[in-house]
Design a protein around this motif. Structure first.
Motif, short mmCIF file in Angstrom:
data_model
loop_
_atom_site.label_atom_id
_atom_site.label_comp_id
_atom_site.label_asym_id
_atom_site.label_seq_id
_atom_site.Cartn_x
_atom_site.Cartn_y
_atom_site.Cartn_z
N GLY A 150 -4.42 4.13 3.97
CA GLY A 150 -5.33 4.56 5.01
C GLY A 150 -6.38 3.51 5.34
N LEU A 151 -6.68 2.65 4.38
CA LEU A 151 -7.68 1.60 4.61
C LEU A 151 -7.06 0.36 5.22
CD1 LEU A 151 -10.66 0.62 4.12
CD2 LEU A 151 -9.82 -0.33 1.94
N THR A 152 -5.93 -0.09 4.68
CA THR A 152 -5.37 -1.38 5.07
C THR A 152 -4.20 -1.27 6.03
OG1 THR A 152 -3.78 -1.43 3.23
CG2 THR A 152 -5.99 -2.27 2.80
N GLY A 153 -3.57 -0.10 6.13
CA GLY A 153 -2.33 0.02 6.87
C GLY A 153 -1.14 -0.10 5.93
N ALA A 154 0.06 -0.08 6.51
CA ALA A 154 1.28 -0.04 5.68
C ALA A 154 1.79 -1.41 5.27
CB ALA A 154 2.38 0.71 6.43
N ASP A 155 1.32 -2.47 5.90
CA ASP A 155 1.84 -3.80 5.59
C ASP A 155 1.32 -4.30 4.23
OD1 ASP A 155 3.16 -3.85 8.00
OD2 ASP A 155 1.50 -4.85 9.06
N PRO A 156 2.13 -5.10 3.52
CA PRO A 156 1.66 -5.68 2.26
C PRO A 156 0.39 -6.49 2.46
CG PRO A 156 4.03 -5.95 2.49
CD PRO A 156 3.53 -5.45 3.81
N VAL A 157 -0.45 -6.51 1.45
CA VAL A 157 -1.74 -7.20 1.51
C VAL A 157 -2.01 -7.82 0.16
CG1 VAL A 157 -3.05 -5.15 0.83
CG2 VAL A 157 -4.17 -6.92 2.20
N PRO A 159 0.80 -1.23 0.00
CA PRO A 159 0.00 0.00 0.00
C PRO A 159 0.83 1.27 0.00
CG PRO A 159 -0.88 -1.59 1.57
CD PRO A 159 0.45 -2.12 1.11
N ARG A 160 2.04 1.22 0.55
CA ARG A 160 2.86 2.42 0.61
C ARG A 160 3.37 2.84 -0.76
NH1 ARG A 160 7.03 0.22 4.94
NH2 ARG A 160 6.82 -1.49 3.43
N SER A 161 3.58 1.88 -1.63
CA SER A 161 4.09 2.22 -2.96
C SER A 161 2.99 2.30 -4.00
CB SER A 161 5.11 1.17 -3.41
OG SER A 161 4.51 -0.12 -3.48
N ALA A 162 1.75 1.98 -3.58
CA ALA A 162 0.64 1.98 -4.55
C ALA A 162 0.11 3.37 -4.80
CB ALA A 162 -0.49 1.08 -4.04
N ALA A 163 0.30 4.28 -3.84
CA ALA A 163 -0.30 5.60 -3.96
C ALA A 163 0.40 6.44 -5.01
CB ALA A 163 -0.26 6.31 -2.61
N ASP A 164 -0.40 7.26 -5.65
CA ASP A 164 0.13 8.22 -6.61
C ASP A 164 -0.03 9.61 -6.00
OD1 ASP A 164 1.01 9.59 -8.75
OD2 ASP A 164 -0.65 9.10 -10.08
N ASP A 165 -1.23 10.17 -6.11
CA ASP A 165 -1.50 11.46 -5.49
C ASP A 165 -2.25 11.31 -4.18
OD1 ASP A 165 -0.33 12.71 -7.67
OD2 ASP A 165 -2.21 12.73 -8.80
N THR A 166 -2.50 10.09 -3.75
CA THR A 166 -3.29 9.85 -2.54
C THR A 166 -2.74 8.64 -1.81
OG1 THR A 166 -5.48 9.26 -1.72
CG2 THR A 166 -4.91 8.48 -3.91
N ASP A 167 -3.00 8.60 -0.50
CA ASP A 167 -2.60 7.45 0.30
C ASP A 167 -3.83 6.72 0.82
OD1 ASP A 167 -3.51 9.33 2.04
OD2 ASP A 167 -1.80 9.27 3.40
N ALA A 168 -4.89 6.68 -0.01
CA ALA A 168 -6.17 6.11 0.40
C ALA A 168 -6.05 4.63 0.72
CB ALA A 168 -7.21 6.33 -0.69
#
Length: 373
Positions: free
Chosen positions: A278-285, A266-275
């Motif tokens: 914000g939903l799953t947390g920072a751990d891989p999913v 999730p940390r590297s998935a965001a472009d202009d947003t960290d949505a």
């Protein structure tokens, strides 16, 4: 959640007032318009996040019609918290699950290629209410953007129907009957009054997403109420969990189709947003995207129970683009023909040269015998 749209669909089949059949619905509840008005859900997109103890569902509806307001009812297995969702979540997931473009080359020119075309361009191709509790208990109410959200605990669907009527909405008897299985399982409801920001304006366009959160030891996506729909339905889900997930059965529809499966950060998935973070947390999913069609919604016989697959096998849909094979911008077939012509010409020259330089045999010698005597 999913049932709310299903309810919406069921309302369609009931022809509640002049309710319009939705083009998209994922069983996330029911939408009830005010009298003599129309409302439809053209599309509903859901994101489900589950960590083994808590389930979150983020839904975004695109609606149209002439209803100045509507009520949206959604059953949930346990008491739910409701807040506005982040619209950026859907754009992030859309990018992550986009089909992988794969180029396939072909050798001979087609109708869109030179010399057949004008140019050389290549065509690409809940917990139970306590004893003595009221039949409908309002356990929470808040204003979220354009939504007036009431969280209800109901002991019977008739009481829920009366509560809605007292708040300006009519619940068809058939819908009340369809809610009975959820009442028997002691589920609760989220009732949401949808209203545009401008007074008197009809409900139209994409609404702000809603995010629901409730305790759950299993991943369930309610679909039962969708059986009341009168038109074919399409389900689309983004499922975020520890492992790749799959429905335990088709529940009356076509076989579910996985369009994406893979572990994401999730940390590297965001472009202009960290949505997403914000939903799953920072751990891989693990993200699983699922599509399913329901050509005959009346055959739906339950809610989706999702389970982990035997292996976290990644998958990504591929989109093939056909392109003419070229070398240095020149079609390979042209180079091949040119090479063949040059090879033939070289062969002819070699033959001619061989004939021109053929050695001339020496003249034959005549032996004269010596004179006699």
């Amino acid at each position: 959640m999913v049932r709310a749209l299903a309810l919406l669909l069921m309302l369609v089949s009931l022809q509640l007032g002049s309710l319009i059949s939705p083009a998209y619905a994922c069983g996330c509840g029911a939408m009830v318009p005010s009298k003599e008005s129309q409302v439809s859900v053209d599309r509903e997109t859901s994101v489900v996040d589950w960590d083994g103890r808590t389930e979150q569902i983020v839904m975004r509806l695109t609606v149209r019609g002439n209803a100045p307001e509507a009520a949206w009812i959604m059953p949930v297995p346990h008491r739910a918290s409701v807040e506005l969702g982040d619209p950026g979540l859907f754009s992030e997931l859309s990018v992550l699950t986009a089909p992988e473009p794969v180029t396939r080359h072909y050798f001979w020119p087609r109708s869109d290629d030179w010399p057949f075309a004008d140019s050389g361009n290549v065509g690409d191709g809940a917990g139970a209410p306590s004893a003595g509790a009221p039949a409908v208990e309002v356990v929470g109410r808040e204003r979220l953007g354009p939504f007036d959200v009431a969280r209800l605990a109901a002991t019977d669907p008739e009481a829920l129907q009366k509560w809605l009527e007292d708040n300006g909405f009519d619940l068809p008897d058939r819908l009340a009957t369809a809610l009975k299985p959820y009442v028997e399982q002691k589920w609760e409801y989220v009732a949401i009054r949808l209203a545009p920001r401008g007074s008197g304006n009809p409900l139209s366009g994409t609404l702000e997403p809603l995010r629901l959160r409730f305790a759950s030891d299993r991943l369930v996506y309610p679909m039962r109420l969708s059986k009341l729909a009168s038109t074919p339905q399409q389900l689309g889900l983004y499922v975020l969990a520890e492992h790749r997930m799959e429905p335990s059965g088709p529940i009356g529809g076509d076989a579910p189709e996985v369009t994406y499966a893979g572990r994401i950060d999730p940390r590297s998935a965001a472009d202009d947003t960290d949505a997403l973070e914000g939903l799953t947390g920072a751990d891989p999913v693990f993200l699983t995207a699922i599509e399913q069609s329901f050509p005959h919604p009346e055959r739906i016989d339950g809610d989706h129970q999702l389970r982990a697959t035997d292996a976290d096998t990644p998958y990504r849909t591929k989109v093939y683009r056909n392109r003419l094979l070229t070398v240095g911008g020149i079609p390979a077939w042209v180079l091949s023909l040119l090479g063949a012509v040059l090879a033939a010409a070289a062969a002819v020259l070699l033959v001619r040269r061989a004939r021109r330089w053929r050695p001339v045999p020496p003249p034959a010698t005549v032996t004269v015998p010596p004179p006699l005597g």
